[in-house]
Design a protein around this motif. Structure first.
Motif, PDB file in Angstrom:
ATOM      1  N   ILE A   1      -0.836  -6.559   5.204  1.00  0.00           N
ATOM      2  CA  ILE A   1      -1.043  -8.027   5.785  1.00  0.00           C
ATOM      3  C   ILE A   1      -2.678  -8.322   5.617  1.00  0.00           C
ATOM      4  N   ARG A   2      -3.207  -9.126   4.668  1.00  0.00           N
ATOM      5  CA  ARG A   2      -4.586  -9.237   4.471  1.00  0.00           C
ATOM      6  C   ARG A   2      -5.205 -10.291   5.669  1.00  0.00           C
TER       7      ARG A   2
ATOM      8  N   GLU B   1       0.917  -1.050   0.064  1.00  0.00           N
ATOM      9  CA  GLU B   1       0.001  -0.087  -0.028  1.00  0.00           C
ATOM     10  C   GLU B   1       0.941   1.179  -0.032  1.00  0.00           C
ATOM     11  N   ALA B   2       0.440   2.212  -0.172  1.00  0.00           N
ATOM     12  CA  ALA B   2       1.154   3.548  -0.157  1.00  0.00           C
ATOM     13  C   ALA B   2       0.211   4.496   1.006  1.00  0.00           C
TER      14      ALA B   2
END
Ligand SMILES: O=c1ccn([C@H]2C[C@H](O)[C@@H](COP(=O)(O)OP(=O)(O)OP(=O)(O)O)O2)c(=O)[nH]1
Length: 192
Positions: free
Chosen positions: A132-133, A71-72
């Motif tokens: 982390i999903r 992600e950013a």
């Protein structure tokens, strides 16, 4: 896991939109900077002035193709925050790896004076981070812990719930007929 800096490098494709082709591509400013600055892609002749309390969506002119699993984050620049009270309203803004739109920065002026954002001004910084999903599993019973449901200052402070509880439990020194002695009355008058 701590990895050597060169192991952390991931390639990120970035596209400059027409209104940003003359603006520099973002770049890390030091060998170990965590983030790179984003600049305002507002029109040169039309800067944005934020009065105290105002916020605005400022375009960066950039589209990122973040690798899956990253992600950013759009975070404030501490210098702007410290000097002018200018910060990112939704900090940290989250840029999803499947987002293919222009990244914008929601700036708010929490300072006391108007702040003008000119074209090319460094307005925020971007951090690329792994995510982390979770695979969410509904469960009726969860494991117990020492903390339990304690939160919101339940540990460590003088005014915490647990120390207030302890104070409550302190035995009261009783005098005859449960009345305070003269010396005790004097002490409590002094705030002890
Ligand atoms: O500061 C920000 C935050 C988000 N975005 C873009 C990228 C992000 O992937 C998308 C959606 O952001 P978010 O999930 O925070 O917004 P939402 O309000 O939940 O909208 P959505 O329903 O589109 O997810 O908007 C920005 O350009 N700047």
């Amino acid at each position: 896991m701590i990895r050597r800096p060169e192991q952390n490098n991931v390639k990120v494709n970035v596209r400059r939109l027409d209104h940003a082709t003359d603006l520099p591509l973002p770049a890390y400013q030091t060998a170990e900077a965590a983030g790179f600055d984003l600049v305002a892609a507002v029109p040169a002749g039309n800067p944005v002035t934020l009065s105290p309390g105002d916020s605005a969506l400022i375009p960066t002119g950039l589209i990122f193709e973040l690798p899956k699993g990253t992600e950013a984050q759009v975070r404030p620049r501490s210098g702007l925050a410290a000097k002018f009270g200018l910060t990112v309203l939704n900090s940290p803004g989250t840029i999803d790896s499947d987002y293919r739109g222009e990244v914008s920065v929601i700036l708010i002026n929490l300072g006391k004076k108007p702040f003008t954002i000119n074209r090319g001004e460094r307005i925020a910084q971007m951090i690329i981070a792994p995510i982390i999903r979770a695979v969410l599993m509904e469960a009726a019973v969860l494991s117990g812990t020492k903390r339990g449901a304690g939160g919101f200052g339940s540990t460590g402070s003088a005014t915490s719930a647990s120390s207030a509880q302890k104070k409550k439990q302190k035995p009261v020194t009783k005098t005859r007929n449960n009345k305070k002695s003269k010396s005790q009355l004097k002490k409590s008058a002094r705030g002890r």
